[in-house]
Design an enzyme around this catalytic site. Structure first.
Site, PDB file in Angstrom:
ATOM      1  N   TYR A  18       0.843  -1.204   0.000  1.00  0.00           N
ATOM      2  CA  TYR A  18       0.000   0.000   0.000  1.00  0.00           C
ATOM      3  C   TYR A  18       0.876   1.251   0.000  1.00  0.00           C
ATOM      4  O   TYR A  18       0.656   2.179  -0.780  1.00  0.00           O
ATOM      5  CB  TYR A  18      -0.933  -0.014   1.222  1.00  0.00           C
ATOM      6  CG  TYR A  18      -1.659   1.279   1.441  1.00  0.00           C
ATOM      7  CD1 TYR A  18      -2.675   1.690   0.576  1.00  0.00           C
ATOM      8  CD2 TYR A  18      -1.321   2.120   2.503  1.00  0.00           C
ATOM      9  CE1 TYR A  18      -3.336   2.895   0.763  1.00  0.00           C
ATOM     10  CE2 TYR A  18      -1.972   3.321   2.696  1.00  0.00           C
ATOM     11  CZ  TYR A  18      -2.978   3.709   1.828  1.00  0.00           C
ATOM     12  OH  TYR A  18      -3.616   4.910   2.018  1.00  0.00           O
ATOM     13  N   GLU A  40     -11.260   5.817   4.985  1.00  0.00           N
ATOM     14  CA  GLU A  40     -10.740   6.646   6.081  1.00  0.00           C
ATOM     15  C   GLU A  40     -11.802   6.875   7.150  1.00  0.00           C
ATOM     16  O   GLU A  40     -11.486   6.907   8.332  1.00  0.00           O
ATOM     17  CB  GLU A  40     -10.214   7.984   5.553  1.00  0.00           C
ATOM     18  CG  GLU A  40      -8.953   7.875   4.719  1.00  0.00           C
ATOM     19  CD  GLU A  40      -7.705   7.429   5.464  1.00  0.00           C
ATOM     20  OE1 GLU A  40      -7.716   7.337   6.720  1.00  0.00           O
ATOM     21  OE2 GLU A  40      -6.700   7.169   4.787  1.00  0.00           O
ATOM     22  N   TRP A  48      -5.132   1.753  10.558  1.00  0.00           N
ATOM     23  CA  TRP A  48      -5.318   1.678   9.110  1.00  0.00           C
ATOM     24  C   TRP A  48      -5.152   0.245   8.608  1.00  0.00           C
ATOM     25  O   TRP A  48      -5.855  -0.182   7.693  1.00  0.00           O
ATOM     26  CB  TRP A  48      -4.359   2.630   8.408  1.00  0.00           C
ATOM     27  CG  TRP A  48      -4.484   2.581   6.918  1.00  0.00           C
ATOM     28  CD1 TRP A  48      -3.529   2.176   6.031  1.00  0.00           C
ATOM     29  CD2 TRP A  48      -5.631   2.925   6.114  1.00  0.00           C
ATOM     30  NE1 TRP A  48      -4.016   2.253   4.744  1.00  0.00           N
ATOM     31  CE2 TRP A  48      -5.304   2.703   4.765  1.00  0.00           C
ATOM     32  CE3 TRP A  48      -6.917   3.382   6.421  1.00  0.00           C
ATOM     33  CZ2 TRP A  48      -6.203   2.931   3.728  1.00  0.00           C
ATOM     34  CZ3 TRP A  48      -7.806   3.610   5.376  1.00  0.00           C
ATOM     35  CH2 TRP A  48      -7.436   3.380   4.046  1.00  0.00           C
TER      36      TRP A  48
END
Length: 187
Positions: A18, A40, A48
């Site tokens: 990522y 988000e 995350w």
């Protein structure tokens, strides 16, 4: 010799991929912007990596993050989402996703695209910071405060300044790669 990466992603192959391929790359495509915005918002209060590990499940559950479809979700679909163990089953965040899809469409109507709207906050140019260590990057800035306030005024939910700043980092509005990270000058 391995390339130097930002410290926050080192050690997890999914995190590293990522970081290497997406994080901080300027995004102007509304469909991708919506996906990041929704991910988000689900990340709020969580790590995350938790969201990243469930990303494909989110993509399937939320019709490929098609905001036009999501804007019309009814209670049956919401109930289905809330019983889906593959995603984060937070009732407020699921409802916020539907609300945010509608707000997203309104922004597109007003500005021509969500991209035009969001990127106007940085005059269409990413802000390039110079952090030696990712831990030095702030969780919020006056700009994320301002953008958060404007998004809320437009009906968006779960878009506090911390979520907005993480969104800005993810979509490349700000380059918060560490200065010695191999991606710092690439993005």
């Amino acid at each position: 010799m391995d390339k130097h990466r930002c410290g926050w992603c080192v050690g997890d192959p999914l995190y590293e991929a990522y970081h290497d391929e997406e994080w901080g790359v300027p995004v102007k495509d509304d469909a991708i912007l919506f996906e990041f915005l929704i991910l988000e918002t689900f990340q709020a209060g969580l790590s995350w990596i938790t969201v990243l590990r469930k990303r494909e499940n989110f993509r399937l559950a939320f019709d490929g993050f098609d905001y036009k479809t999501i804007a019309h979700y009814g209670q049956k679909k919401i109930d289905e989402l809330l019983s889906n163990p593959g995603i984060i089953r937070n009732k407020l965040k699921v409802h916020a996703t539907v609300s945010n899809a509608n707000a997203f469409l309104q922004v597109q109507e007003e500005f021509g695209s969500f991209s035009d709207y969001i990127w106007s906050f940085v005059d269409n140019m990413p802000i390039k910071n110079s952090w030696k260590n990712y831990k030095d990057a702030p969780a919020t800035t006056p700009l994320s405060d301002s953008l958060s306030k404007d998004l809320k005024k437009r009906g968006f939910k779960f878009v506090g300044s911390t979520v907005v700043y993480a969104f800005m980092q993810a979509i490349g509005m700000v380059n918060d790669h560490e200065v010695n990270c191999f991606r710092y000058n690439e993005v």
